[in-house]
Design a protein around this motif. Structure first.
Motif, PDB file in Angstrom:
ATOM      1  N   SER A 206      11.035 -31.511  -4.553  1.00 47.90           N
ATOM      2  CA  SER A 206      11.961 -31.970  -3.557  1.00 47.90           C
ATOM      3  C   SER A 206      13.339 -32.743  -3.802  1.00 47.90           C
ATOM      4  O   SER A 206      14.271 -32.663  -2.970  1.00 47.90           O
ATOM      5  CB  SER A 206      11.080 -33.092  -2.688  1.00 47.90           C
ATOM      6  N   ASP A 210      11.688 -35.702  -8.681  1.00 50.34           N
ATOM      7  CA  ASP A 210      10.472 -35.345  -8.264  1.00 50.34           C
ATOM      8  C   ASP A 210       9.485 -34.566  -9.513  1.00 50.34           C
ATOM      9  O   ASP A 210      10.075 -33.725 -10.018  1.00 50.34           O
ATOM     10  CB  ASP A 210      10.460 -34.228  -6.954  1.00 50.34           C
ATOM     11  N   SER A 212       6.143 -33.986  -8.900  1.00 51.78           N
ATOM     12  CA  SER A 212       4.896 -34.059  -8.264  1.00 51.78           C
ATOM     13  C   SER A 212       4.600 -32.489  -8.288  1.00 51.78           C
ATOM     14  O   SER A 212       5.171 -31.622  -8.781  1.00 51.78           O
ATOM     15  CB  SER A 212       4.828 -34.541  -6.849  1.00 51.78           C
ATOM     16  N   SER A 320       1.403 -39.381  -1.127  1.00 46.02           N
ATOM     17  CA  SER A 320       2.582 -39.996  -1.099  1.00 46.02           C
ATOM     18  C   SER A 320       3.014 -40.848  -0.018  1.00 46.02           C
ATOM     19  O   SER A 320       4.256 -41.112   0.110  1.00 46.02           O
ATOM     20  CB  SER A 320       3.468 -38.796  -1.172  1.00 46.02           C
TER      21      SER A 320
END
Length: 385
Positions: A206, A210, A212, A320
């Motif tokens: 994103s 980021d 993740s 998140s």
């Protein structure tokens, strides 16, 4: 043969075991009583003693301890260590990337690290880790102070969830940022050490900070563009480590000039939690588990010719929200599904234990890719109570 362990075994993997009568052992009490016809530890050991080309797949690195304990007479523990330990892996590929910076530091040494000796920005990750746990991008000195505190908090919790072989907080790897687009692919090596790639997916982020694992996707275009270079890379890697009869899950970045640098290689499995292999099946019809265990090399020209032009995505619903999982009473899965044109499979996860609400597979026309971009940046607060 297949080892089954926590945290998750997919319906597709179970169906594969039954359909092809693959010998399986439950090393983590993850299956229901009578759900599968299982074999014993002694039978697997005997198979390896009788046939040095025996093949073993595990859905979870939780099984690594079992392998080390029971199959120490094979090459498997050696293969596992060179990849599971990210420092050893960097040493393995150092001759391929001689200018790449990396350094190992202990958990207790984090406060002693001199930032002026490191390339800024940089990535820090556990030498032995799982998912994105303990992985952080450090952009400046202020970031570094915050990241050190986060790491200490994360590993206090993680050590109660995963075996020491999966998450080992005693050592961390600091390395330079690898620029470019990120990809993941599954592969295996046959009895002669020849590599076969079994699917390619792109990892979306994103933002620049980021780290993740929210979205991975695959498509006809993605596989076509990267199948050959990824096969060439993993073959060179396999030659260096002298791998045979072994499955791997590989993560790499490719920069704007097409230069590829590996992030990590995960041993004895494809994507964890039965993710990327099942994504490949949804998109291509190939069964990666069957291909590895039966030594089937896909006819990729035919597979690609028969594929459609849709985007197939794996969406990992990590927490998140900013709300501790134990304080969340409900996740609205129906509302989530309504956000997508064609959900393929939803897998719910005990989010109070793993801080992941679930995993969702979707099929999306290229012109509707905005639905994937939207979930990529979502904090998921709209779905929780």
């Amino acid at each position: 043969m297949i080892l089954l362990d926590k945290p998750y075994v997919s319906k597709f993997l179970k169906e594969t075991i039954v359909k092809y009568d693959f010998p399986a052992l439950d090393t983590g009490n993850i299956t229901e009583h009578g759900e599968l016809s299982l074999i014993s530890t002694e039978e697997i050991i005997e198979n390896f003693k009788n046939d040095s080309n025996s093949r073993l797949y595990t859905n979870s690195e939780n099984s690594i301890n079992w392998v080390v304990k029971n199959l120490g007479f094979t090459k498997l523990p050696e293969y596992i260590n060179v990849f599971k330990n990210k420092v050893e892996f960097r040493k393995l590929v150092q001759s391929m990337y001689p200018s790449f910076f990396f350094r190992e530091v202990g958990l207790k040494e984090l406060d002693e690290v001199k930032l002026e000796e490191l390339p800024m920005p940089f990535i820090i990750k556990p030498a032995v880790g799982f998912l994105s746990l303990g992985v952080h991008k450090v952009l400046n000195a202020k970031d570094w102070a915050h990241v050190k505190e986060l790491i200490k908090e994360e590993f206090t919790e993680a050590q109660s969830l995963f075996p020491i072989e999966v998450v080992n907080a005693s050592s961390f790897l600091i390395e330079e940022i690898i620029e470019g687009e990120e990809f993941a692919f599954d592969a295996f090596f046959d009895e002669d050490g020849e590599a076969t790639v079994l699917g390619v997916s792109k990892h979306l982020f994103s933002s620049d900070t980021d780290v993740s694992d929210r979205v991975y996707f695959t498509s006809k275009e993605t596989i076509t563009n990267y199948l050959e270079p990824f096969t060439n890379f993993v073959q060179e890697l396999g030659n260096k480590a002298k791998l045979k009869n072994f499955p791997v899950h590989v993560e790499v970045r490719v920069d704007k000039n097409g230069i590829m640098i590996p992030i990590e290689v995960n041993p004895m499995r494809f994507g964890g939690w039965c993710t990327t292999a099942d994504l490949t099946y949804f998109a291509t019809g190939l069964n990666p588990y069957y291909c590895f265990l039966k030594n089937i090399k896909p006819n990729w020209n035919q597979v690609l010719e028969e594929m459609d032009d849709e985007i197939y995505s794996l969406i990992i619903l990590d927490n998140s929200t900013g709300i501790p999982s134990k304080e969340i009473s409900n996740f609205d899965y129906d509302a989530l599904l309504n956000k997508f044109m064609q959900p393929l499979e939803l897998r719910k996860v005990d989010y109070k234990m793993y801080s992941i609400f679930g995993m969702l597979y979707t099929k999306t026309p290229k012109e509707q890719f905005a639905e994937i971009e939207e979930i990529l940046v979502s904090d998921l607060k709209e779905f929780v109570q």
